[in-house]
Design a protein around this motif. Structure first.
Motif, PDB file in Angstrom:
ATOM      1  N   THR A  40       0.819  -1.222   0.000  1.00  0.00           N
ATOM      2  CA  THR A  40       0.000   0.000   0.000  1.00  0.00           C
ATOM      3  C   THR A  40       0.847   1.263   0.000  1.00  0.00           C
ATOM      4  OG1 THR A  40      -0.109   0.129   2.431  1.00  0.00           O
ATOM      5  CG2 THR A  40      -1.807  -1.186   1.303  1.00  0.00           C
ATOM      6  N   LEU A  58       1.333   3.376  -3.233  1.00  0.00           N
ATOM      7  CA  LEU A  58       0.034   3.913  -3.642  1.00  0.00           C
ATOM      8  C   LEU A  58      -0.351   5.113  -2.774  1.00  0.00           C
ATOM      9  CD1 LEU A  58      -1.834   0.506  -4.080  1.00  0.00           C
ATOM     10  CD2 LEU A  58      -1.056   1.989  -5.934  1.00  0.00           C
ATOM     11  N   ILE A  59      -0.174   4.979  -1.476  1.00  0.00           N
ATOM     12  CA  ILE A  59      -0.508   6.076  -0.566  1.00  0.00           C
ATOM     13  C   ILE A  59       0.341   7.306  -0.882  1.00  0.00           C
ATOM     14  CG2 ILE A  59      -0.371   6.840   1.842  1.00  0.00           C
ATOM     15  CD1 ILE A  59      -1.161   3.974   2.657  1.00  0.00           C
ATOM     16  N   GLU A  65      -7.815   7.016   0.665  1.00  0.00           N
ATOM     17  CA  GLU A  65      -7.994   5.669   1.224  1.00  0.00           C
ATOM     18  C   GLU A  65      -8.798   4.783   0.272  1.00  0.00           C
ATOM     19  OE1 GLU A  65     -10.310   3.641   5.030  1.00  0.00           O
ATOM     20  OE2 GLU A  65      -9.505   5.673   5.238  1.00  0.00           O
ATOM     21  N   VAL A  89      -6.674   4.002  -2.859  1.00  0.00           N
ATOM     22  CA  VAL A  89      -5.629   3.016  -2.561  1.00  0.00           C
ATOM     23  C   VAL A  89      -6.244   1.623  -2.470  1.00  0.00           C
ATOM     24  CG1 VAL A  89      -3.984   2.216  -0.809  1.00  0.00           C
ATOM     25  CG2 VAL A  89      -4.084   4.643  -1.423  1.00  0.00           C
ATOM     26  N   CYS A 126      -7.103   0.415  -6.075  1.00  0.00           N
ATOM     27  CA  CYS A 126      -5.926   0.077  -6.882  1.00  0.00           C
ATOM     28  C   CYS A 126      -5.190  -1.130  -6.323  1.00  0.00           C
ATOM     29  CB  CYS A 126      -4.993   1.289  -6.968  1.00  0.00           C
ATOM     30  SG  CYS A 126      -5.636   2.627  -8.019  1.00  0.00           S
ATOM     31  N   LEU A 127      -5.132  -1.237  -4.988  1.00  0.00           N
ATOM     32  CA  LEU A 127      -4.517  -2.418  -4.379  1.00  0.00           C
ATOM     33  C   LEU A 127      -5.276  -3.678  -4.778  1.00  0.00           C
ATOM     34  CD1 LEU A 127      -2.483  -3.634  -2.278  1.00  0.00           C
ATOM     35  CD2 LEU A 127      -4.298  -3.337  -0.576  1.00  0.00           C
TER      36      LEU A 127
END
Length: 424
Positions: free
Chosen positions: A241, A244-245, A276, A279, A282-283
């Protein structure tokens, strides 16, 4: 025969072997539609016209193209000239300071602008451009498009992302904001593991010590586990993560460096909720291609470790033999590389650049191409490793000397990995 004296040893040996087998024709990358020359220059004296012409020849393919490969060892190849990488122009992670004059867009930025502003984004063009690194101002949206989180059609984008963010908020109410006594024993155990791992996530980065970030990370990891019971939560997913964050937060901060955590003083709760949700989405899409890395016994990770050992044995058999002689097994050091995708080996800005390329790969960037990157990575240290005994070697492999690596070194690593992918 072209001299290979400037190449890393493992690539010189590989190329020499291929020349002896008279397989040069198989290595003609132009047949794959790659541009002839992926080299750039950092010269500031070049005129704008010449710069545009040069970058138009660079095009939008991989770093290593036909001409670059034919010139291996001639002094004009990415392997022996760090100065030829215009890293800052392609994939700068930090925004210009207020004291700097506003610069005109580079030719590469103009290319991204053209592709990203189209009514319907051409995915093939975007992938080719992104392989060489994405400028910070385009990165967040490019990742969301390449990961399939937002549609390529710009007219549908706002509605789609709003719907997904709303669905994620519903998931919080359904799975997270509930009394603990309503959770099953398995759900309580999963939540406990998430809450233990979140403080361990990039603890050296001030941003990830922020309480608001940790709360968001706990929620999205737990909700992902609840909605994916086949794999549930496994240690290592929390690390995935972090890029992405960082990228999505940076988009709210004009591309600035958010790692010091100062952005959290400005970020509203609504904006953090949007990050949030994005993310999480996409995760979820990223893990679809590597989900068996995080199921029982992690067969995907095991498969990648075996593939790495096979590759290194073909590339640098002496190194493999030294590992065997000293009692080092690949699983001992490379399991972490596969499980966490080298996130613990590099600084986050370098990982972000690495992910530009992984995400732009049409398929298996986080599995297939990642193995080539790991092979190039370990072989770079071959001479040092072969001089070490078990204790020194094991300690070295657990703490690789990459703290001072930046985009230039990552570009070199990706170039070498790409060459290996064409050979094997």
């Amino acid at each position: 025969m072209t001299s290979n004296l400037h190449l890393p040893g493992f690539l010189r040996r590989t190329l020499r072997s291929n020349e002896d087998d008279e397989e040069d024709d198989d290595l003609n990358l132009e047949d794959d539609g790659q541009p002839e020359d992926m080299r750039t220059t950092t010269s500031t004296s070049t005129s704008d016209t010449a710069q545009a012409h040069r970058e138009s020849e660079i095009g939008s393919g991989h770093i290593i193209g036909g001409e670059a490969f034919e010139n291996v060892g001639s002094g004009a190849t990415p392997f022996n000239s760090l100065a030829e990488f215009d890293v800052g122009e392609r994939s700068s992670f930090a925004k210009p300071t207020n004291d700097e004059p506003k610069k005109q867009k580079t030719y590469r930025e103009i290319q991204f602008d053209r592709v990203m502003s189209a009514n319907v984004v051409n995915m093939e063009e975007l992938r080719k451009l992104s392989w060489n690194g994405i400028p910070y101002s385009y990165r967040a949206l490019a990742w969301k498009i390449l990961l399939g989180y937002v549609p390529t059609n710009s007219s549908r984008r706002a509605t789609s992302i709003q719907r997904k963010r709303s669905e994620y908020q519903d998931s919080i109410a359904q799975h997270y904001d509930i009394p603990d006594d309503t959770r099953t024993q398995q759900e309580q155990e999963t939540l406990r593991q998430v809450l233990v791992d979140v403080p361990r996530t990039a603890p050296e980065v001030p941003l990830f010590r922020n309480d608001r970030i940790r709360r968001s990370l706990s929620r999205l990891l737990y909700i992902w586990a609840m909605r994916h019971p086949a794999s549930s939560y496994v240690q290592g997913i929390n690390d995935l993560t972090t890029p992405l964050i960082v990228v999505f937060l940076s988009d709210y901060y004009d591309g600035g460096d958010v790692l010091d955590g100062h952005v959290m003083n400005q970020l509203t709760d609504e904006q953090l909720n949007e990050v949030e949700a994005d993310v999480y989405g996409c995760l979820t899409n990223l893990l679809v291609g590597i989900q068996d890395h995080y199921t029982s016994d992690q067969p995907g990770v095991q498969r990648m470790v075996m593939r790495l050992e096979e590759l290194v044995n073909r590339i640098d058999s002496d190194l493999c033999q030294h590992f065997a002689d000293t009692g080092i097994e690949f699983i001992q050091f490379s399991f972490k590389w596969m499980n966490c995708l080298l996130l613990r080996e590099f600084e986050l800005p370098s990982v972000v650049r690495l992910w530009d390329t992984y995400i732009s790969e049409k398929e298996s960037g986080f599995e297939g191409f990642h193995v080539y990157v790991c092979a190039a990575f370990v072989c770079q240290f071959s001479a040092q490793l072969q001089s070490m005994n078990f204790d020194d070697l094991f300690a070295f492999m657990q703490d690789m000397p990459t703290s001072d690596w930046g985009d230039t070194e990552i570009e070199m690593l990706l170039s070498q990995a790409y060459v290996l992918s064409t050979l094997f």
